[in-house]
Enzyme design. Structure first.
Site, PDB file in Angstrom:
ATOM      1  N   GLY A  12      87.153  25.626  -3.138  1.00  0.00           N
ATOM      2  CA  GLY A  12      87.149  24.465  -2.529  1.00  0.00           C
ATOM      3  C   GLY A  12      87.957  23.306  -2.316  1.00  0.00           C
ATOM      4  O   GLY A  12      88.661  23.844  -2.024  1.00  0.00           O
ATOM      5  N   SER A  36      78.636  26.592  -3.355  1.00  0.00           N
ATOM      6  CA  SER A  36      78.240  25.754  -3.192  1.00  0.00           C
ATOM      7  C   SER A  36      78.345  24.589  -2.590  1.00  0.00           C
ATOM      8  O   SER A  36      77.310  23.847  -1.862  1.00  0.00           O
ATOM      9  CB  SER A  36      77.691  25.256  -4.569  1.00  0.00           C
ATOM     10  OG  SER A  36      78.665  24.228  -5.080  1.00  0.00           O
ATOM     11  N   ASP A  60      78.905  31.657 -10.602  1.00  0.00           N
ATOM     12  CA  ASP A  60      79.436  30.438 -11.385  1.00  0.00           C
ATOM     13  C   ASP A  60      79.474  30.027 -12.533  1.00  0.00           C
ATOM     14  O   ASP A  60      78.724  30.804 -13.334  1.00  0.00           O
ATOM     15  CB  ASP A  60      77.462  30.339 -11.015  1.00  0.00           C
ATOM     16  CG  ASP A  60      77.136  29.097 -10.847  1.00  0.00           C
ATOM     17  OD1 ASP A  60      77.612  27.572 -11.882  1.00  0.00           O
ATOM     18  OD2 ASP A  60      76.169  27.826  -9.774  1.00  0.00           O
ATOM     19  N   LYS A  87      80.300  16.594  -7.718  1.00  0.00           N
ATOM     20  CA  LYS A  87      81.642  15.453  -7.862  1.00  0.00           C
ATOM     21  C   LYS A  87      80.626  14.612  -6.700  1.00  0.00           C
ATOM     22  O   LYS A  87      81.723  13.275  -6.235  1.00  0.00           O
ATOM     23  CB  LYS A  87      83.244  15.852  -7.142  1.00  0.00           C
ATOM     24  CG  LYS A  87      82.545  16.240  -6.119  1.00  0.00           C
ATOM     25  CD  LYS A  87      84.298  16.225  -5.251  1.00  0.00           C
ATOM     26  CE  LYS A  87      83.662  17.018  -3.329  1.00  0.00           C
ATOM     27  NZ  LYS A  87      85.387  16.126  -3.050  1.00  0.00           N
ATOM     28  N   SER A 127      89.485  12.315 -13.898  1.00  0.00           N
ATOM     29  CA  SER A 127      89.679  11.923 -12.060  1.00  0.00           C
ATOM     30  C   SER A 127      90.360  10.011 -12.786  1.00  0.00           C
ATOM     31  O   SER A 127      89.442  10.144 -13.930  1.00  0.00           O
ATOM     32  CB  SER A 127      88.256  11.279 -11.427  1.00  0.00           C
ATOM     33  OG  SER A 127      87.988  10.713 -10.952  1.00  0.00           O
ATOM     34  N   TYR A 152      78.023  11.392 -12.622  1.00  0.00           N
ATOM     35  CA  TYR A 152      79.610  12.205 -12.728  1.00  0.00           C
ATOM     36  C   TYR A 152      80.695  12.048 -12.873  1.00  0.00           C
ATOM     37  O   TYR A 152      82.088  12.467 -14.184  1.00  0.00           O
ATOM     38  CB  TYR A 152      79.875  11.665 -11.149  1.00  0.00           C
ATOM     39  CG  TYR A 152      80.651  11.752 -10.529  1.00  0.00           C
ATOM     40  CD1 TYR A 152      81.481  13.663 -10.770  1.00  0.00           C
ATOM     41  CD2 TYR A 152      81.707  11.166 -10.338  1.00  0.00           C
ATOM     42  CE1 TYR A 152      83.043  13.991  -9.917  1.00  0.00           C
ATOM     43  CE2 TYR A 152      83.768  11.895 -10.296  1.00  0.00           C
ATOM     44  CZ  TYR A 152      83.809  12.890 -10.474  1.00  0.00           C
ATOM     45  OH  TYR A 152      85.251  13.082  -9.761  1.00  0.00           O
ATOM     46  N   LYS A 156      83.184  13.262 -16.415  1.00  0.00           N
ATOM     47  CA  LYS A 156      84.665  13.921 -17.120  1.00  0.00           C
ATOM     48  C   LYS A 156      85.099  13.801 -18.047  1.00  0.00           C
ATOM     49  O   LYS A 156      86.178  13.812 -18.677  1.00  0.00           O
ATOM     50  CB  LYS A 156      85.289  13.072 -15.586  1.00  0.00           C
ATOM     51  CG  LYS A 156      85.048  13.396 -14.881  1.00  0.00           C
ATOM     52  CD  LYS A 156      85.665  14.570 -13.948  1.00  0.00           C
ATOM     53  CE  LYS A 156      84.976  15.592 -12.447  1.00  0.00           C
ATOM     54  NZ  LYS A 156      85.822  16.832 -12.948  1.00  0.00           N
ATOM     55  N   PHE A 181      93.926  10.825  -8.823  1.00  0.00           N
ATOM     56  CA  PHE A 181      93.179   9.214  -7.535  1.00  0.00           C
ATOM     57  C   PHE A 181      92.745   9.622  -6.641  1.00  0.00           C
ATOM     58  O   PHE A 181      91.741  10.525  -6.598  1.00  0.00           O
ATOM     59  CB  PHE A 181      94.787   8.503  -7.343  1.00  0.00           C
ATOM     60  CG  PHE A 181      95.288   7.193  -9.291  1.00  0.00           C
ATOM     61  CD1 PHE A 181      95.415   8.235 -10.365  1.00  0.00           C
ATOM     62  CD2 PHE A 181      94.497   6.436  -9.436  1.00  0.00           C
ATOM     63  CE1 PHE A 181      95.637   7.104 -11.675  1.00  0.00           C
ATOM     64  CE2 PHE A 181      94.551   5.691 -10.343  1.00  0.00           C
ATOM     65  CZ  PHE A 181      94.928   6.554 -11.995  1.00  0.00           C
ATOM     66  N   LEU A 203      85.469   8.959   1.734  1.00  0.00           N
ATOM     67  CA  LEU A 203      86.067   7.641   3.368  1.00  0.00           C
ATOM     68  C   LEU A 203      86.240   8.556   4.139  1.00  0.00           C
ATOM     69  O   LEU A 203      86.435   8.690   5.416  1.00  0.00           O
ATOM     70  CB  LEU A 203      87.310   6.703   2.806  1.00  0.00           C
ATOM     71  CG  LEU A 203      87.738   5.804   3.679  1.00  0.00           C
ATOM     72  CD1 LEU A 203      86.946   5.550   4.632  1.00  0.00           C
ATOM     73  CD2 LEU A 203      89.164   5.432   3.157  1.00  0.00           C
ATOM     74  N   PHE A 221      82.378  -0.448   3.377  1.00  0.00           N
ATOM     75  CA  PHE A 221      81.530  -0.785   2.017  1.00  0.00           C
ATOM     76  C   PHE A 221      82.314  -2.382   1.356  1.00  0.00           C
ATOM     77  O   PHE A 221      82.393  -2.402   0.455  1.00  0.00           O
ATOM     78  CB  PHE A 221      81.156   0.028   1.245  1.00  0.00           C
ATOM     79  CG  PHE A 221      80.555   0.867   2.213  1.00  0.00           C
ATOM     80  CD1 PHE A 221      79.735   0.693   2.229  1.00  0.00           C
ATOM     81  CD2 PHE A 221      81.272   2.464   1.504  1.00  0.00           C
ATOM     82  CE1 PHE A 221      79.188   1.915   3.422  1.00  0.00           C
ATOM     83  CE2 PHE A 221      80.254   3.700   1.915  1.00  0.00           C
ATOM     84  CZ  PHE A 221      79.569   3.799   2.757  1.00  0.00           C
ATOM     85  N   ARG A 234      92.662   1.921  -3.381  1.00  0.00           N
ATOM     86  CA  ARG A 234      92.717   3.104  -3.658  1.00  0.00           C
ATOM     87  C   ARG A 234      94.096   3.343  -4.011  1.00  0.00           C
ATOM     88  O   ARG A 234      94.513   3.218  -3.024  1.00  0.00           O
ATOM     89  CB  ARG A 234      91.598   4.104  -3.476  1.00  0.00           C
ATOM     90  CG  ARG A 234      89.917   3.446  -3.117  1.00  0.00           C
ATOM     91  CD  ARG A 234      89.719   4.064  -4.891  1.00  0.00           C
ATOM     92  NE  ARG A 234      87.992   3.754  -4.997  1.00  0.00           N
ATOM     93  CZ  ARG A 234      87.934   3.035  -4.936  1.00  0.00           C
ATOM     94  NH1 ARG A 234      88.140   1.419  -4.940  1.00  0.00           N
ATOM     95  NH2 ARG A 234      86.885   2.219  -5.364  1.00  0.00           N
TER      96      ARG A 234
END
Ligand code: UD1
Length: 344
Positions: A12, A36, A60, A87, A127, A152, A156, A181, A203, A221, A234
């Protein structure tokens, strides 16, 4: 002999960058991933970047017997970095059970198997979402955990608790929880980066896909938040800086430098940037003009959050070193490279 580390979700976005940094630091890496949300070609690209081919097994983390067999096959794994998880915040609201099953059972399987296979350490991908909208900014690790805005986010929080409870029960496990972050950017080689399936939810992939013409327009947004320019704020951190924090966390566990069996660190830059500031930084860093429009707020968005990374800076000797311009240029170079490769 090289120390063996298992990286779940290692093909990932954050996982692949972390694998490379682990290899650079002399670790042997075993990757498992169910593919996935990533492709097996990432393994080739990791090899191109580091010169070392990691072991890869398609697996998995929900597959308890498969994991058991993996630990038996690759004996002597000393620690795990657990990235593998679903996620997408929006999707988690639509499919909560999928998120609870994937994200909770995967971790439970690993924690159950660790003692049986003498795996003593785990670094968990947490997170800043656990803080919700913090009362004070920048947010420290001592800030209270707020009620999760999405399944989600809840996974966490619950996973952090599962780790704490397991360690408190006397399991021979040491853990470091890294609260990320907003990771953005790509490897400087442009061989590794973020490649979401379908329409991006986050984003930066949406932004770079707009800049290259795959998407017509980026929606911002909301510009009516209580921030200087009205858009959300952020803490955007370069993914390679984030990856390096994992190597330090692994070193710390294996060298038994922890102050407690479960430690928590904020992994951010300490700098808050608004969505509009980020767009303008992208335009000036790359010279590419971006088509964007202000639209309504996205449900569940936090108004503003950025890290106080001082504890990680002092205690881990880690700091996010890359400036936002270089970070954005790396994201753009990755998007251009994807086009060259005919992927997008
Ligand atoms: C969210 C989660 C975070 C998770 C991450 C991974 C929360 C509070 N945060 O981060 O925990 O790890 O997703 O998926 O749940 N934006 C736009 N236009 C777009 C996309 C985004 O304006 O097309 C804005 C958003 O409103 C937000 C900012 O950009 O203000 C960052 O959004 P995004 O990249 O999706 O990350 P988060 O929502 O911060």
């Amino acid at each position: 002999m090289k120390k063996r580390i298992l990286v779940t979700g290692g093909t990932g976005y954050i996982g692949s960058h972390t694998v490379v940094e682990l290899q650079h630091s002399g670790y042997e890496v075993i990757i498992i991933d169910n593919l996935s949300n990533s492709g097996v070609d990432v393994v080739d690209n990791i090899e191109k970047v580091s010169g070392i081919r990691p072991v890869f097994e398609e697996l998995d983390c929900l597959d308890y017997n498969g994991l058991d067999a993996l630990f038996a096959k690759y004996k002597g794994i000393e620690a795990i970095i657990h990235f593998a998880a679903s996620k997408a915040v929006g999707e988690s609201v639509q499919k909560p059970l999928l998120y609870y099953r994937n994200n909770l059972v995967s971790l439970i399987n690993l924690l159950e198997l660790m003692p049986e296979h003498q795996v003593g350490g785990i670094v968990f991908s947490s997170s800043c979402t656990v803080y919700g909208q913090p009362d004070e900014l920048p947010v420290t690790e001592k800030a209270p955990i707020k009620k999760a805005e999405s399944p989600y986010g809840n996974t966490k929080q619950i996973n952090e608790e599962i780790i704490r409870d397991t360690v408190a029960s006397g399991a021979p496990v040491n853990a470091i929880l890294l609260r990320y972050f907003n990771p953005i950017g790509a490897h400087p080689s442009a061989l590794l980066g973020e490649l979401p399936n379908g329409v991006p939810q986050n984003l930066i992939p949406y932004l770079t896909q707009t800049a290259i013409g795959i998407r017509e327009k980026l929606s911002v947004f909301g510009d009516d938040y209580n921030t200087p320019d009205g858009s959300c704020i952020r803490d955007f951190i370069h993914v390679v800086d984030l990856a390096k924090a994992h190597v330090i966390a692994i070193d710390r566990i294996l060298q038994k430098k922890q102050k407690s069996d479960v430690e928590v660190f904020n992994i951010g830059t300490g700098r808050g940037l608004s969505v509009l500031e980020l767009i303008h930084a992208f335009e000036s860093a790359t010279g590419v003009k971006l088509n964007y429009e202000i639209t309504g707020r996205r449900a569940g968005d936090i108004e503003q959050v950025w890290a106080d990374p001082e504890y990680a800076n002092k205690e881990l000797g880690w700091k996010a070193g890359t400036n936002v311009e270089d970070t954005l240029r790396s994201a753009w170079a990755w998007q251009l490279k994807l086009r060259e490769r005919g992927i997008q």
